[in-house]
Design an enzyme around this catalytic site. Structure first.
Site, PDB file in Angstrom:
ATOM      1  N   ASN A   1      34.584  41.175  38.559  1.00  0.00           N
ATOM      2  CA  ASN A   1      35.307  40.126  39.278  1.00  0.00           C
ATOM      3  C   ASN A   1      35.047  38.814  38.546  1.00  0.00           C
ATOM      4  OD1 ASN A   1      36.163  41.918  41.312  1.00  0.00           O
ATOM      5  ND2 ASN A   1      34.240  41.664  42.432  1.00  0.00           N
TER       6      ASN A   1
ATOM      7  N   GLN B   1      34.895  36.951  42.868  1.00  0.00           N
ATOM      8  CA  GLN B   1      33.519  36.752  42.386  1.00  0.00           C
ATOM      9  C   GLN B   1      32.782  35.822  43.347  1.00  0.00           C
ATOM     10  OE1 GLN B   1      33.030  35.168  38.398  1.00  0.00           O
ATOM     11  NE2 GLN B   1      30.819  35.517  38.431  1.00  0.00           N
TER      12      GLN B   1
ATOM     13  N   VAL C   1      29.009  35.857  43.381  1.00  0.00           N
ATOM     14  CA  VAL C   1      27.783  35.447  42.681  1.00  0.00           C
ATOM     15  C   VAL C   1      28.173  35.005  41.273  1.00  0.00           C
ATOM     16  CG1 VAL C   1      25.501  36.145  41.875  1.00  0.00           C
ATOM     17  CG2 VAL C   1      26.395  37.077  44.028  1.00  0.00           C
TER      18      VAL C   1
ATOM     19  N   HIS D   1      28.335  39.845  36.039  1.00  0.00           N
ATOM     20  CA  HIS D   1      27.819  41.172  36.386  1.00  0.00           C
ATOM     21  C   HIS D   1      28.958  42.169  36.353  1.00  0.00           C
ATOM     22  CE1 HIS D   1      28.986  39.091  40.100  1.00  0.00           C
ATOM     23  NE2 HIS D   1      29.345  40.284  40.573  1.00  0.00           N
ATOM     24  N   ILE D   2      28.588  43.406  36.111  1.00  0.00           N
ATOM     25  CA  ILE D   2      29.552  44.507  36.131  1.00  0.00           C
ATOM     26  C   ILE D   2      29.198  45.408  37.307  1.00  0.00           C
ATOM     27  CG2 ILE D   2      30.506  46.467  34.870  1.00  0.00           C
ATOM     28  CD1 ILE D   2      29.631  45.180  32.272  1.00  0.00           C
ATOM     29  N   HIS D   3      30.201  45.687  38.150  1.00  0.00           N
ATOM     30  CA  HIS D   3      30.008  46.681  39.205  1.00  0.00           C
ATOM     31  C   HIS D   3      30.220  48.056  38.585  1.00  0.00           C
ATOM     32  CE1 HIS D   3      30.435  43.883  42.750  1.00  0.00           C
ATOM     33  NE2 HIS D   3      31.013  43.147  41.818  1.00  0.00           N
TER      34      HIS D   3
HETATM   35  P1  AMP Z   1      30.958  39.766  43.269  1.00  0.00           P
HETATM   36  O1  AMP Z   1      31.804  39.681  44.505  1.00  0.00           O
HETATM   37  O2  AMP Z   1      31.638  40.443  42.113  1.00  0.00           O
HETATM   38  O3  AMP Z   1      30.352  38.421  42.901  1.00  0.00           O
HETATM   39  O4  AMP Z   1      29.771  40.744  43.631  1.00  0.00           O
HETATM   40  C1  AMP Z   1      28.534  40.328  44.098  1.00  0.00           C
HETATM   41  C2  AMP Z   1      27.860  41.546  44.638  1.00  0.00           C
HETATM   42  O5  AMP Z   1      26.489  41.275  44.785  1.00  0.00           O
HETATM   43  C3  AMP Z   1      28.371  41.994  46.021  1.00  0.00           C
HETATM   44  O6  AMP Z   1      28.899  43.327  45.939  1.00  0.00           O
HETATM   45  C4  AMP Z   1      27.127  41.915  46.896  1.00  0.00           C
HETATM   46  O7  AMP Z   1      27.064  42.966  47.831  1.00  0.00           O
HETATM   47  C5  AMP Z   1      26.019  41.989  45.882  1.00  0.00           C
HETATM   48  N1  AMP Z   1      24.760  41.365  46.263  1.00  0.00           N
HETATM   49  C6  AMP Z   1      24.575  40.122  46.772  1.00  0.00           C
HETATM   50  N2  AMP Z   1      23.282  39.881  46.977  1.00  0.00           N
HETATM   51  C7  AMP Z   1      22.608  40.993  46.577  1.00  0.00           C
HETATM   52  C8  AMP Z   1      21.248  41.362  46.546  1.00  0.00           C
HETATM   53  N3  AMP Z   1      20.274  40.528  46.969  1.00  0.00           N
HETATM   54  N4  AMP Z   1      20.916  42.594  46.082  1.00  0.00           N
HETATM   55  C9  AMP Z   1      21.879  43.438  45.670  1.00  0.00           C
HETATM   56  N5  AMP Z   1      23.189  43.145  45.675  1.00  0.00           N
HETATM   57  C10 AMP Z   1      23.558  41.941  46.124  1.00  0.00           C
END
Ligand code: AMP
Length: 112
Positions: A86, A93, A95, A99-101
């Site tokens: 994202n 996005q 965070v 990052h890669i899901h």
């Molecule tokens: P995005 O929406 O691509 O920024 O994805 C961020 C991801 O980080 C989401 O799927 C969240 O569930 C995950 N996330 C947020 N905080 C944590 C955490 N402390 N540990 C593991 N995953 C997290």
């Protein structure tokens, strides 16, 4: 200096369920999994998003991609997985640390 939640996980200041790590990256389970396997592949270096990736950081991304197969194998999903990046708030996005899901197994979202 950036100190988002993934910086804190990478630094070991907040806990995560780490499944793989090396000098360049950490892979840990997503806290709100969207499939039976949902792991985040995160560079140790703070890069806000793919849109801000500099040429000099391209090897960081290549390393994350290269390790995806090994992480999937370790989690028992072999060669069947999906990678999602994202990029930007309008694309989901949340965070702002690249990052890669890695998604696999039951509940795998369908392709766009
Ligand atoms: P995005 O929406 O691509 O920024 O994805 C961020 C991801 O980080 C989401 O799927 C969240 O569930 C995950 N996330 C947020 N905080 C944590 C955490 N402390 N540990 C593991 N995953 C997290």
């Amino acid at each position: 200096m950036a100190d988002d939640i993934f910086c804190q996980i990478v630094a070991g200041r907040i806990p995560a369920e780490i499944v793989y790590q090396d000098e360049n990256m950490v892979a840990f389970k997503d806290i709100h999994p969207k499939a039976s396997v949902h792991v985040l592949l995160v560079p140790r270096k703070h890069i806000p998003s793919l849109a801000e990736l500099k040429a000099e950081d391209a090897p960081v991304l290549a390393h994350l991609m290269q390790k995806a197969g090994a992480v999937a194998q370790k989690l028992g999903v072999g060669k069947n997985f999906k990678l999602v990046i994202n990029t930007g708030p309008e694309a989901g996005q949340v965070v702002m640390h690249l990052h890669i899901h890695l998604l696999a197994g039951k509940g795998l979202p369908q392709s766009p």
